[in-house]
Design a protein around this motif. Structure first.
Motif, short mmCIF file in Angstrom:
data_model
loop_
_atom_site.label_atom_id
_atom_site.label_comp_id
_atom_site.label_asym_id
_atom_site.label_seq_id
_atom_site.Cartn_x
_atom_site.Cartn_y
_atom_site.Cartn_z
N TRP A 28 0.88 -1.18 0.00
CA TRP A 28 0.00 0.00 0.00
C TRP A 28 0.91 1.22 0.00
O TRP A 28 1.72 1.40 0.90
CB TRP A 28 -0.89 0.01 1.24
N HIS A 70 -1.38 -1.39 -4.20
CA HIS A 70 -2.61 -0.68 -3.84
C HIS A 70 -2.26 0.79 -3.62
O HIS A 70 -1.25 1.09 -2.97
CB HIS A 70 -3.22 -1.26 -2.56
N ALA A 100 -3.04 4.69 -2.28
CA ALA A 100 -3.75 5.46 -1.27
C ALA A 100 -3.47 6.95 -1.47
O ALA A 100 -2.52 7.33 -2.17
CB ALA A 100 -3.33 5.02 0.13
N SER A 126 -10.04 2.82 -3.86
CA SER A 126 -8.85 2.16 -3.32
C SER A 126 -8.47 2.78 -1.97
O SER A 126 -8.15 2.07 -1.01
CB SER A 126 -7.69 2.28 -4.30
N PHE A 150 -8.26 1.21 1.90
CA PHE A 150 -7.14 1.42 2.82
C PHE A 150 -7.66 1.85 4.19
O PHE A 150 -7.25 1.32 5.23
CB PHE A 150 -6.20 2.48 2.25
N THR A 179 1.38 4.41 5.43
CA THR A 179 2.07 3.96 4.22
C THR A 179 3.57 4.16 4.41
O THR A 179 3.98 5.13 5.05
CB THR A 179 1.58 4.74 2.99
#
Length: 259
Positions: free
Chosen positions: A95, A128, A130, A214, A218, A226
């Motif tokens: 992420w 992914h 964020a 997305s 998260f 992150t």
């Protein structure tokens, strides 16, 4: 290995750890501000609205429309951008936020190892995206960069553009990536990426709603910050007594491949 090399690798790990801790501290401050704003709201709704707006970023893109999923996106709700072969026995879930300094530290340290393992069929990577920093610092660079990366995925060039964005990441307080023109300019560093369809995709914010979805995933997962990096579902940063190194990551993946 020379003492100099050991010291350099230890320093890289320390910088990554420090960046993650700073990110967690910023997240904690933001949550405290939002809670405080809710209390102040009893005394004045206008004050609440102003503070929440200041902490939610000033991106004006419409993220409520139909979700345009990037080509090849996979996983639950098709929110994953995959890299590597499905036959790989180890899966690395990452992420990231393109404005996140700790994410850049992670990428600078592990990029070549991850790409090499993926190319060899040892590792499948699930990216992914964020937009945490837009909320913390204001601006729209996280969203704009993530949309542009999704546009690069449409063109089959996500990995290279992903790397370009992190290599050229501006200071966290500067919303440089909020400029679509800058994102298109950086795309010039990826052979064949700058085409009319790519530029239109970036300018139109084609994948904004997908990025917003997305980021909601998260938030719903209640991840601490992150980068969040999981190898086969377990955090790679979990053992502070034996911190992750590129060599350790490679060994873990190779062990999974042999099992």
């Amino acid at each position: 290995m020379s003492e100099k090399n050991r010291e350099a690798k230890r320093s890289a790990r320390e910088r990554l750890t420090e960046e993650r801790e700073r990110q967690k501290a910023r997240d904690k401050r933001r949550r405290a501000l939002i809670v405080g704003a809710a209390v102040v709201g009893i005394l004045g709704l206008a004050a609440v609205v102003g503070l929440l707006a200041a902490n939610s970023g000033d991106d004006k893109s419409d993220t409520s429309g139909p979700v345009a999923v990037p080509a090849g996106a996979a996983g639950e709700d098709r929110l994953t951008i995959p890299l590597g072969k499905d036959s790989a026995k180890a899966t690395l879930t990452i992420w990231e936020d393109f404005r996140c300094p700790a994410c850049k530290q992670f990428e600078d340290t592990y990029r070549s190892t991850i790409n090499d393992l993926a190319e060899k069929g040892r590792l499948k990577v699930e990216y992914h995206l964020a937009t945490l920093i837009d909320g913390n610092m204001g601006g729209s660079g996280s969203l704009r960069a993530a949309n542009a990366a999704a546009c690069a995925q449409d063109a089959g060039k996500f990995p290279a553009y992903h790397d370009v964005l992190f290599k050229n990441q501006p200071p966290e307080t500067e919303d440089t990536y909020g400029d679509n023109g800058k994102l298109i300019e950086l795309a010039g560093g990826v052979d064949g990426l700058v085409t009319d369809p790519f530029k239109k995709c970036v300018e139109d914010g084609k994948h904004d709603s997908w990025v917003a979805k997305s980021n909601k995933a998260f938030q719903d997962a209640k991840l601490q910050g992150t980068p969040t990096v999981l190898l086969d579902g377990k955090s790679v940063f979990g053992d502070e007594r034996n911190p992750l190194t590129p060599q350790k990551l490679r060994k873990m993946v190779e062990d999974a491949h042999r099992s």
